[in-house]
Each structure stands twice: as structure tokens, then as C-alpha cells.
Design an enzyme around this catalytic site. Sequence first.
Site, short mmCIF file in Angstrom:
data_model
loop_
_atom_site.label_atom_id
_atom_site.label_comp_id
_atom_site.label_asym_id
_atom_site.label_seq_id
_atom_site.Cartn_x
_atom_site.Cartn_y
_atom_site.Cartn_z
N GLY A 59 8.77 9.61 9.01
CA GLY A 59 8.23 10.08 7.75
C GLY A 59 7.33 11.28 7.99
O GLY A 59 7.59 12.08 8.89
N GLY A 103 5.27 21.10 12.18
CA GLY A 103 6.44 20.27 12.42
C GLY A 103 7.66 20.71 11.62
O GLY A 103 7.63 21.70 10.90
N PRO A 161 13.72 10.23 9.10
CA PRO A 161 13.67 8.85 8.61
C PRO A 161 12.73 7.93 9.39
O PRO A 161 12.05 7.10 8.81
CB PRO A 161 15.13 8.38 8.73
CG PRO A 161 15.93 9.64 8.65
CD PRO A 161 15.11 10.67 9.36
N HIS A 178 0.83 -1.20 0.00
CA HIS A 178 0.00 0.00 0.00
C HIS A 178 0.87 1.26 0.00
O HIS A 178 1.87 1.33 0.72
CB HIS A 178 -0.91 0.01 1.22
CG HIS A 178 -2.07 0.94 1.11
ND1 HIS A 178 -1.93 2.30 1.19
CD2 HIS A 178 -3.39 0.71 0.89
CE1 HIS A 178 -3.12 2.87 1.06
NE2 HIS A 178 -4.02 1.93 0.87
#
Length: 298
Positions: free
Chosen positions: A172, A163, A169, A83
Site C-alpha cells: 500500500g 517511491g 498491493p 481502523h
Amino acid sequence: MAKKILLCELNVSEGRDEAKIKRITEALTASPNITIMDIDSDADHNRSVYTWIGEPEDVLAGAMNITKQAVEEIDMAGHHGSHPRQGAVDVVPFVPVRNVEKDEALNIARRYGKFLGGLGVPVYYYEDAATKPSRQNLVDIRKGQYEALPEKMRDEEWRPDEGPFAFIPKSGVTVTGVRFPLVAYNVNLRTDDLEIAKAIAKRMRFSTGGLRFCRAIGLALEDRGLVQVSMNLTNFEKTPIPVVYDLVKSLADSYGVGIADAELVGPLPLAALEEVIRHSLRVRHFDMNQIIETHLLG
């Protein structure tokens, strides 16, 4: 005063590690005053979808609780699944169900976004919460998926709404907003030829000439030896489920492929089944008020 009901359908990028899923789930089930409607974990997708309802403030508290746990548990650097995804907490739509105005839902979504941004996760607002036209559509925001984020985070066009403006990493990025009730409908084909599923998905989705309110992709279900046409119907009133099924079946027939089965992921509005009854049973003058339970919902 009439009770307000808001729905949240939070998607996390973990559908295989049962211990992690259990801890993430417990963070939601420990949240008071909400009703959990559905929890769907899929190993092929490597994704879990949590759906719950309640008063807006309680729904927001639940979203914060499960999000904090998911961000702690999931490391996107090692994530693989069929997905599309770009974040540990991938997409978090809030859906007004009853007596909740859009502005109130938008306030909840933005408070959630600020909370998540405060955890150090880049956040984008989409659909009715979008801050620019290029961010209204989830597909546009998620283009390139997680692997495209290092480059995106150097492009001012992709500065997050909340943010850090940096590639993180582990987490995400997350997309959140307010939208019309969506029907997640998947049709599984009796073949392992992924190119057939992709070709049918291309014919189904609106962006490539298909049905107006249909988004579609072709996915492999390796555990079952099948492929899937995975779809989101963004307006089930104008693109009903039976129309979608009939077109997928017709296209599959043209490839000499049968339908194995289908899936409805997560809860859906009762009204989405109205056309199913009319179409499948050929009922001329069906009315939802004919269903006894609709009079018991209060």
C-alpha cells in the site's frame, strides 16, 4: 550542549498475528540509543502503534529498522480491521519534543520518506511536511483507504512524493511528516449499535461541525460487544480532553447510552493532563510546577 529529543509514533497495519508483531517489535527494540515509550496492539483495529524517543538520528535509525521488517511481514491485500488504513506502515509522524527545530524534524521525515520510497513503497508527506495543501490532512490523503489506491494511482493528482507512482498491493502507501503532539483518545459506549457511534463522531469532528481540533470516527469493538468513538485531538491546548469527554457523554446520554470506559493510546504530553486536573478536581489556580516530577525531568 542540551540533549535533543524527537518522538516517533509509527503505526503498522497488524494487530492480530502475534508472531509477526513479535518480529516487527524486535526490529525496533534492537535499535540502540532510543527509549520505547509505548507499544499498543489492537486486534479490532488490526493495528499496532509504536512510540519512541531519542536523539533525531537514533530515532530515524529506529524508524528505518522497524519499517523494513514491517514491510517484509505485512501483506495489505488480506488486511481487514476497523481502523482506517492504506499501508503496511500506515502513518509515521515525527514530533519535536525538546531542542529540535521544525526544520531539523522535517529533514528527518524527508530522509525517512526517501528511504521508504527506495524500498518500493509510495510515500506522501503530510502536516508540516506536506508538499501541497491537499496533502496536509491525513484524513484527506487516506480517503477511500487501501481499496481506493488502484484508482488513485492512475490520477496525476496523487503522484507520490517518494517511491513508485503505482499501486503496490502488498505494501500500500505510507504517510509521514512532522506534527504537533497529538492525543489519541477513544471513548467506548455501552452498545453494539455502530450507527450511534458514527452519529456521535459526526457531531464531534470539526469537518462536520464539531470541535475545532477533533477528528473522530465510529468503530465497532466486536470482541467486547461495544462501539467506540475514536478520536485524535490535534491540539490538546485548544480542544482539551475534558471538553471532549463531556460532549461525548452528553451526546451518548441523548441516545440513552452509557459510557463503558475510555482509552488513551500511546504516550501524551504532561500538559495534556493539566486541564483534566483543573476540570475534574475544580482546582482554581493549578500550575504544572506543583507536580513534583516536573522538577525531576532535567
